[in-house]
Design an enzyme around this catalytic site. Structure first.
Site, PDB file in Angstrom:
ATOM      1  CG  ASN A  10      -1.845   1.105   1.325  1.00 25.19           C
ATOM      2  OD1 ASN A  10      -1.813   2.007   0.493  1.00 25.19           O
ATOM      3  ND2 ASN A  10      -2.704   1.088   2.327  1.00 25.19           N
ATOM      4  NE  ARG A  91      -6.111   1.401  -0.014  1.00 22.08           N
ATOM      5  CZ  ARG A  91      -6.136   2.514   0.676  1.00 22.08           C
ATOM      6  NH1 ARG A  91      -5.028   2.985   1.220  1.00 22.08           N
ATOM      7  NH2 ARG A  91      -7.244   3.178   0.831  1.00 22.08           N
ATOM      8  N   GLY A 210     -12.484   4.420  10.315  1.00 21.02           N
ATOM      9  CA  GLY A 210     -11.078   4.468  10.719  1.00 21.02           C
ATOM     10  C   GLY A 210     -10.664   5.934  10.739  1.00 21.02           C
ATOM     11  CG  ASN A 211      -6.716   7.471  11.231  1.00 21.08           C
ATOM     12  OD1 ASN A 211      -7.003   8.047  12.282  1.00 21.08           O
ATOM     13  ND2 ASN A 211      -5.743   6.588  11.142  1.00 21.08           N
ATOM     14  CG  ASP A 283      -5.724   8.072  18.154  1.00 19.41           C
ATOM     15  OD1 ASP A 283      -6.594   7.508  18.850  1.00 19.41           O
ATOM     16  OD2 ASP A 283      -4.776   7.458  17.646  1.00 19.41           O
ATOM     17  CD  GLU A 385      -9.165  -1.818   4.096  1.00 21.70           C
ATOM     18  OE1 GLU A 385      -8.703  -1.632   5.252  1.00 21.70           O
ATOM     19  OE2 GLU A 385      -9.378  -0.892   3.309  1.00 21.70           O
TER      20      GLU A 385
HETATM   21  P1  ADP Z   1      -6.867   3.699   9.111  1.00 24.61           P
HETATM   22  O1  ADP Z   1      -7.935   4.453   8.407  1.00 24.61           O
HETATM   23  O2  ADP Z   1      -5.596   4.470   9.284  1.00 24.61           O
HETATM   24  O3  ADP Z   1      -6.661   2.280   8.621  1.00 24.61           O
HETATM   25  P2  ADP Z   1      -7.885   2.401  11.508  1.00 24.61           P
HETATM   26  O4  ADP Z   1      -8.948   1.568  10.897  1.00 24.61           O
HETATM   27  O5  ADP Z   1      -6.685   1.727  12.072  1.00 24.61           O
HETATM   28  O6  ADP Z   1      -7.444   3.592  10.581  1.00 24.61           O
HETATM   29  O7  ADP Z   1      -8.594   3.239  12.678  1.00 24.61           O
HETATM   30  C1  ADP Z   1      -7.913   4.221  13.382  1.00 24.61           C
HETATM   31  C2  ADP Z   1      -8.869   4.843  14.369  1.00 24.61           C
HETATM   32  O8  ADP Z   1      -9.394   3.827  15.242  1.00 24.61           O
HETATM   33  C3  ADP Z   1      -8.209   5.889  15.259  1.00 24.61           C
HETATM   34  O9  ADP Z   1      -9.047   7.034  15.384  1.00 24.61           O
HETATM   35  C4  ADP Z   1      -8.090   5.164  16.577  1.00 24.61           C
HETATM   36  O10 ADP Z   1      -8.135   6.051  17.668  1.00 24.61           O
HETATM   37  C5  ADP Z   1      -9.336   4.304  16.564  1.00 24.61           C
HETATM   38  N1  ADP Z   1      -9.209   3.219  17.540  1.00 24.61           N
HETATM   39  C6  ADP Z   1      -8.267   2.242  17.574  1.00 24.61           C
HETATM   40  N2  ADP Z   1      -8.433   1.466  18.673  1.00 24.61           N
HETATM   41  C7  ADP Z   1      -9.484   1.988  19.362  1.00 24.61           C
HETATM   42  C8  ADP Z   1     -10.142   1.663  20.608  1.00 24.61           C
HETATM   43  N3  ADP Z   1      -9.744   0.642  21.354  1.00 24.61           N
HETATM   44  N4  ADP Z   1     -11.200   2.424  20.974  1.00 24.61           N
HETATM   45  C9  ADP Z   1     -11.600   3.455  20.206  1.00 24.61           C
HETATM   46  N5  ADP Z   1     -11.010   3.828  19.052  1.00 24.61           N
HETATM   47  C10 ADP Z   1      -9.974   3.107  18.645  1.00 24.61           C
END
Ligand code: ADP
Length: 400
Positions: A10, A91, A210-211, A283, A385
């Site tokens: 990716n 990806r 996610g982000n 975050d 993914e």
């Molecule tokens: P990306 O889009 O970068 O792949 P992810 O799917 O890894 O992102 O998601 C990242 C988000 O998930 C961040 O905002 C992180 O704070 C949140 N996150 C990860 N673990 C937890 C948790 N235990 N509780 C709440 N939010 C979480």
């Protein structure tokens, strides 16, 4: 020893995420990140057999040096590993209207991915660099492109068109494309299995949080609408992205508030969303922690996140008619019971009743239904993914 391993890449503009996936089991044998490309402190970190490792890359390294390092210093140093590779899966964020499914990369495909750069200027040029580097590092392996946009190509025109002059669609390709397609596809198939239904008969609403975050309406296993637009800036409230907004705000900021166009776009991409509203962080864990302490802007950011998502989900009752399940996935969707509680409470008109115990238990990779018996179903399904990319890669490589 016939494990059919795939190197999943990716490639971003300044970093490269990679994983070695067993395409049969979905197991992640190695995962890692090379970052700080073109800077003095270019580096790489990875995890293998539960052990974390890291190294510096030569100063100002980029894709090619990172991929060489992955091959020579990581893969080849594990006995017998290199021989099990069958493909490299890439990806690709944007496939425009050209790609409705994954394809083997040849010169024409590479050119078309390059052409789609105008739709994803931050991503596609980096993907092209990554593909070229992987082609030289693995000259005998098939290289496969798996597109984030492909799953959404089944949307009907009434869902993907913007109400703009039609020639902007015909001549400039302005339309909704959608993103996170591999994730929405994965959870659709997993949801059908969990519901014990054929995927062709399954209607779900998939919320990838996610982000970046997007929600998709999936009817009879196919996408019929989604929240991301021509680019990943549209739709839900995200970590740093604003999601939907009145387009006139852009003109107002440029003509009345002294912003440059680039300044506004950077702000909408990088300083908005949860970060912009809360003033704390993009975050979600930081937002949750501040919310606990009573920080009002953290609470507001969460409420906006849930409210926008719930409104999207409710609107997808229109194309779906029948909703077999709402599925939460992505880092926030998989882990935050609070967001799921807020969203389902806002959807109580549909009769959703959350089961607190099951909702709290669904985290850290646990899949499960989070509603009480007799309620319409909502569930958590951890996304994967990389596995979709690995499986598509093996399928195409073996048809070669
Ligand atoms: P990306 O889009 O970068 O792949 P992810 O799917 O890894 O992102 O998601 C990242 C988000 O998930 C961040 O905002 C992180 O704070 C949140 N996150 C990860 N673990 C937890 C948790 N235990 N509780 C709440 N939010 C979480």
């Amino acid at each position: 020893m016939n494990n059919k391993l795939v190197l999943v890449l990716n490639c971003g503009s300044s970093s490269l995420k990679f994983a070695v996936i067993n395409s049969n089991s979905g197991d992640e044998i190695i995962s890692g990140l090379a970052e700080c490309f073109n800077l003095p402190d270019a580096r790489i970190k990875w995890k293998i057999a539960g052990k974390k490792k890291s190294a510096n890359l030569p100063s100002h390294s980029a894709h090619s040096a990172a991929i060489s390092y992955i091959v020579e210093e990581i893969i080849k140093t594990e006995e017998g590993l290199a021989e099990q590779f069958v493909a490299v899966g890439h990806r690709i964020v944007h496939g425009g209207e050209k790609f409705t499914e994954s394809v083997i990369i040849n010169d024409a495909v590479l050119e078309e991915i390059e052409e789609c750069s105008s739709l994803a200027p931050l991503h596609n040029p980096a993907h092209v660099l990554g593909i070229k580097a992987a082609q030289s590092a693995f000259p005998t392996l098939p290289q496969i492109a798996v597109f984030d946009t492909a799953f959404h190509q089944t949307m009907p025109a009434k869902a993907f068109m913007y109400a703009l002059p039609y020639n902007l669609y015909k001549e400039a390709h302005v339309r909704r494309y959608g993103m996170h397609g591999t994730s929405h596809l994965f959870v659709t198939h997993e949801a059908a299995k969990a519901l014990n239904q054929a995927v062709e008969d399954t209607n779900i609403i998939s919320a990838h949080l996610g982000n970046g975050a997007s929600v998709a309406a999936i009817k009879n296993g196919k996408c019929v609408d989604t929240s991301m637009g021509m680019t990943p800036l549209a739709g839900l409230v995200m970590g740093t992205r604003c999601g939907d907004l009145d387009p006139s705000i852009i003109e107002y900021l440029v003509t009345r508030q002294g912003y440059s166009l680039k300044g506004v776009m950077d702000m909408l991409q990088k300083q908005s969303g949860l970060l912009g509203v809360s003033g704390i962080s993009s975050d979600f864990r930081d937002i949750l922690a501040e919310n606990e302490k009573g920080n009002k802007r953290a609470t507001l950011a969460m409420e906006m996140f849930s409210y926008r998502l719930a409104k999207y989900i409710a609107s997808y009752a229109v194309p779906l008619g029948r909703i077999d399940a709402i599925v939460f996935t992505g880092g926030i969707g998989e882990n935050s019971h609070l967001i799921r509680t807020q969203v389902l409470a806002l959807l109580s008109i549909f009769g959703y009743q959350i089961d607190d115990e099951k909702n709290k238990a669904a985290r850290l990779g646990e899949q499960g239904t989070i509603t009480v018996d007799g309620s319409p179903i909502a569930m958590v399904i951890p996304t994967n993914e990389e596995w979709v990319i690995a499986q598509d890669s093996v399928k195409l490589a073996s048809n070669q």
